[in-house]
Design an enzyme around this catalytic site. Structure first.
Site, PDB file in Angstrom:
ATOM      1  N   ASP A 171       4.751  14.545 -33.921  1.00  0.00           N
ATOM      2  CA  ASP A 171       6.088  14.805 -33.381  1.00  0.00           C
ATOM      3  C   ASP A 171       7.050  14.058 -34.070  1.00  0.00           C
ATOM      4  OD1 ASP A 171       4.732  12.493 -32.532  1.00  0.00           O
ATOM      5  OD2 ASP A 171       6.135  12.056 -30.751  1.00  0.00           O
TER       6      ASP A 171
ATOM      7  N   GLU B  11       3.696  10.511 -29.819  1.00  0.00           N
ATOM      8  CA  GLU B  11       3.858   9.028 -30.285  1.00  0.00           C
ATOM      9  C   GLU B  11       5.166   8.642 -30.014  1.00  0.00           C
ATOM     10  OE1 GLU B  11       4.126   5.621 -32.951  1.00  0.00           O
ATOM     11  OE2 GLU B  11       5.289   7.480 -33.185  1.00  0.00           O
TER      12      GLU B  11
END
Length: 387
Positions: free
Chosen positions: A85, A147
């Site tokens: 991400d 994350e």
């Protein structure tokens, strides 16, 4: 660049063109499943066994997942782990489309180029010489979800106790400097519910701001206690910190304040557990609440990441120090490393790119750094998977 630069740039282009913004705001959150499927489509034809682990999405969409790709077999393999991400972006501060890779002055620009989509084509290049070699232990490539927000991907791996491995490289952008320590981080809120009333008569209410004064005094004393108790010379700021970030309360000078809220962060050193810190704070808040006959609640705004420390005598740390010619050190930012350590792995944080570019407009990764990164990762594969 002695690796196949065309292939590297093509793979990074595809990753940048596949949006995967992770955000606590549902309208900005994009999910990461398309990135996971893309990586799987590259690795499966190379002989990797592919497992896609669906990750619960707090926004209710079914578009989050982890990738576990394994070449070889055994429980003592080497993990290359990266998050798939990116953070959100402000297009007004970018000089280009964040989702279109641009090469300029041997740098590749794009959202996530260094943090940390650039790690995946680096690993892809590193594994090429080993695809047809017998492996004594497996090579495992991980790509995680969220994350940048909740760490839900790493938490899901811990919950499933997957993968089984001995060593892990978390490829955050460190300029290939090996990192064996970082502080933890949590964000907390203290909310006080008093009773409003006319300020001419304090007995008509219970002033939340008055009590917040006691709360802050108690937290400051606790902070001083922690800073006396814990020090680590391996960090530039060698003590744990607690920062009071913002405060809100009341609505008018002539009304008793009925509600007050404080938001703060805590950055503990290795050896300090967030759960223990929260338990201490809760006990102190309960005493203040009882003494003032008022409601005080603590809420975790971010569940947090524990501090990380890998012992200097770890075979992994000794290997990366030898391969890079640099002594392992510490960083201020937090990573997924503690989660892999919780699963029994020795962990180092190390990857191409600079953290100074992370979360910045016009983010880039210097292509001149990739050769050394690939060579270093190949050295680890040779030592821990082949020999």
């Amino acid at each position: 660049m002695s690796i196949d630069q065309t292939l590297f740039v093509d793979q990074l282009t595809q990753l940048i063109e596949t949006p995967s913004v992770s955000c606590t705001q549902a309208n900005l959150d994009m999910g990461n499943r398309r990135v996971i499927d893309l990586l799987a489509s590259w690795l499966e034809p190379l002989g990797f066994k592919i497992e896609i682990q669906v990750v619960e999405d707090t926004h209710g969409a079914n578009n989050k997942a982890n990738l576990i790709a394994t070449l070889g077999s055994g429980d003592n393999g080497l993990v290359f782990a990266g998050h798939s991400d990116t953070v959100p972006f402000d297009e007004n501060r970018w000089q280009q489309d964040p989702f279109t890779l641009k090469i300029e002055n041997n740098c590749a620009f794009g959202l996530g180029a260094t943090d940390m989509k650039g790690f995946f084509p680096t690993v892809m290049a590193a594994i090429q010489p080993f695809l047809n070699k017998p492996l004594k232990q497996p090579i495992i490539i991980l790509a995680t979800a969220d994350e940048e927000t909740s760490m839900s991907g790493a938490k899901a791996l811990v919950h499933a106790n997957k993968p089984k491995a001995r060593f892990a490289v978390v490829g955050e952008p460190t300029g290939m400097k090996p990192i064996r320590m970082h502080k933890g981080m949590a964000m907390e809120a203290i909310r006080i519910e008093g009773r409003a009333g006319h300020s001419s008569n304090p007995s008509l209410g219970n002033n939340a701001l008055d009590v917040m004064h006691d709360v802050i005094s108690e937290l400051k004393a606790y902070r001083a206690q922690l800073q006396q108790q814990y020090k680590n010379a391996g960090f530039s700021i060698d003590i744990p910190t607690m920062n009071f970030g913002c405060i809100h309360g009341g609505d008018n000078p002539n009304r008793i304040c009925g509600h007050c809220e404080l938001e703060f962060d805590i950055r503990p050193l290795p050896g300090m557990r967030l759960d223990n810190l929260r338990e201490d704070i809760d006990r102190k808040m309960a005493t203040i609440a009882r003494d003032n006959n008022i409601i005080i609640e603590r809420q975790s705004l971010f569940t947090g990441v524990n501090a990380f420390e890998q012992m200097a005598d770890s075979p992994l740390i000794q290997a990366v120090e030898s391969l890079t010619g640099q002594q392992a050190q510490s960083v201020a930012f937090a990573t997924e490393a503690p989660y892999f350590q919780e699963m029994g792995m020795d962990v180092v944080v190390m990857g191409p790119g600079s953290i100074d570019q992370a979360h910045q407009p016009n983010e880039f990764i210097d292509l001149g750094d990739i050769d050394f990164a690939v060579k270093t990762l190949q050295g680890l594969i040779q030592q821990f998977c082949v020999e």
